[in-house]
Design a protein around this motif. Structure first.
Motif, mmCIF file in Angstrom:
data_model
loop_
_atom_site.group_PDB
_atom_site.id
_atom_site.type_symbol
_atom_site.label_atom_id
_atom_site.label_comp_id
_atom_site.label_asym_id
_atom_site.label_seq_id
_atom_site.Cartn_x
_atom_site.Cartn_y
_atom_site.Cartn_z
ATOM 1 N N HIS A 32 0.837 -1.206 0.000
ATOM 2 C CA HIS A 32 0.000 0.000 0.000
ATOM 3 C C HIS A 32 0.870 1.254 0.000
ATOM 4 N N ASP A 36 6.209 4.095 4.733
ATOM 5 C CA ASP A 36 7.074 3.052 5.279
ATOM 6 C C ASP A 36 6.909 1.726 4.528
ATOM 7 N N HIS A 37 6.061 1.707 3.512
ATOM 8 C CA HIS A 37 5.880 0.508 2.682
ATOM 9 C C HIS A 37 6.201 0.789 1.214
ATOM 10 N N ASP A 111 -0.193 -3.678 6.283
ATOM 11 C CA ASP A 111 -1.035 -3.151 7.356
ATOM 12 C C ASP A 111 -2.471 -3.552 7.049
ATOM 13 N N HIS A 278 -5.574 0.037 11.871
ATOM 14 C CA HIS A 278 -4.897 -1.245 12.096
ATOM 15 C C HIS A 278 -5.780 -2.110 12.988
ATOM 16 N N HIS A 300 6.713 -5.139 12.208
ATOM 17 C CA HIS A 300 6.128 -3.821 12.089
ATOM 18 C C HIS A 300 5.306 -3.448 13.324
#
Ligand SMILES: [Zn+2]
Ligand SMILES: [Zn+2]
Length: 334
Positions: A32, A36-37, A111, A278, A300
């Motif tokens: 996504h 951080d991804h 996530d 989340h 994570h």
């Protein structure tokens, strides 16, 4: 279990592709659009069409050498290996990655959350042998309230203080659009004002089929017109000079971390809104059970408590220490 199809860096050796790599790679599979991804500079990117659109808006059209869109639920075969994306329910376009070979099924969640949210394709459970799960809120203390309750508190505060503007600190991708959609679904039809950092991504959500109602730039609006208004801005903006243009602002922040009172205080938030994208502890446990996975890798977030819980359930579990997934202290994207 036989040798897993992917290693602990989420590298799929057979096709030399990495999932959400933190450094530029020749081949990347991106779950996504959060920073951080999804990073710029990869050779080729395999992602859902929505994630590709988001990456292009955030990082520019040429942020990767090439893009290969793969819609949800369509298996893609490469030699004897198959890759399929399933909705992760986290933000628009967010995917879990199923990698299959010779009867072995591995799911990397990225996530995810399981609560319905009309700004993201709804989470689908995928059974597997090895589950690589995130654990952002991987402690038993995390039990998220229903977001409707939080939005109700916000609208109450707006009604009670019609002379003040409510400034809601929200990350530009995902959280901002979720908060707006929750407000609309609660019947709030007034214009919602946006900080400049939100405008392009809100427009993209609208283009991609997530209507958000009447949105207007907050800049250039006379102060008096903003009495009683709701304004969405990045968390940093609600505390800096930018916020002074609003009449007696109520600083709010929408984040799963707002359940930690200490964090809300530190962030000088007058009205914390616990709105998470989340899984909470209960949802993490439920998911691990329902996937039927015998092996769980936790990454994570708060790995240790979840690893311990898995072992208590008789599962094989270990934490992954992937570089680049820094503990964001609640200030990263979520
Ligand atoms: Zn994310
Ligand atoms: Zn993340």
């Amino acid at each position: 279990m036989p040798e897993p199809i992917l290693d602990r860096d989420l590298h799929i050796k057979a096709i030399d592709a990495y999932i959400d790599p933190s450094v530029p790679r020749e081949r990347a599979i991106i779950t996504h659009g959060h920073a951080d991804h999804a990073r710029s500079g990869h050779g080729s990117v395999l992602a859902t069409p929505d994630t590709i659109s988001i990456m292009k808006v955030r990082y520019g059209e040429d942020c990767a050498g090439s893009f290969q869109p793969l819609p949800f639920g369509e298996p893609m075969a490469i030699d004897d290996l198959t890759i399929t994306f399933f909705p992760a329910g986290h933000i628009l376009g967010s995917a879990q990655v199923l990698v299959e070979r010779g009867g072995q099924r591995v799911v990397v969640t990225g996530d995810y959350k399981r609560l319905r949210d009309r700004t993201a394709q709804p989470y689908e459970l995928v059974e597997c042998d090895l589950l690589v799960t995130e654990a952002t809120f991987g402690l038993p203390v995390f039990q998220h309230p229903h977001p409707k309750v939080e939005i109700g508190r916000l609208l109450n505060s707006v009604r009670k203080q019609p002379e003040r503007a409510h400034l809601i600190g929200s990350y530009a991708l995902g959280k901002a659009q979720r908060v707006i959609a929750l407000l609309r679904d609660a019947g709030y039809d007034d214009p919602i004002y946006l900080h400049g950092a939100m405008i392009r991504l809100c427009a993209l959500y609208d283009e991609l089929g997530v209507p958000l109602g009447d949105l207007r730039p907050a800049t250039g609006v006379p102060k008096a017109e903003l009495e009683g208004a709701i304004v969405i801005a990045p968390p940093s903006a609600i505390r800096d000079r930018w916020s002074r243009r609003f009449p007696d602002p109520v600083t709010c922040q929408a984040s799963g971390w707002m359940s930690v009172k200490q964090r809300a205080r530190q962030a000088l938030v007058e009205l914390p809104l616990v709105i998470s994208d989340h899984c909470d502890w209960g949802e993490l446990n439920q998911t691990i059970r329902e996937t039927g996975a015998e092996t769980v890798w936790v990454t994570h977030g708060r790995e240790d408590a979840l690893v311990y819980w898995c072992r208590q359930q008789g599962l094989t579990a270990e934490p992954l220490n992937i570089q680049g997934f820094e503990d964001d202290g609640g200030e990263g994207e979520e």
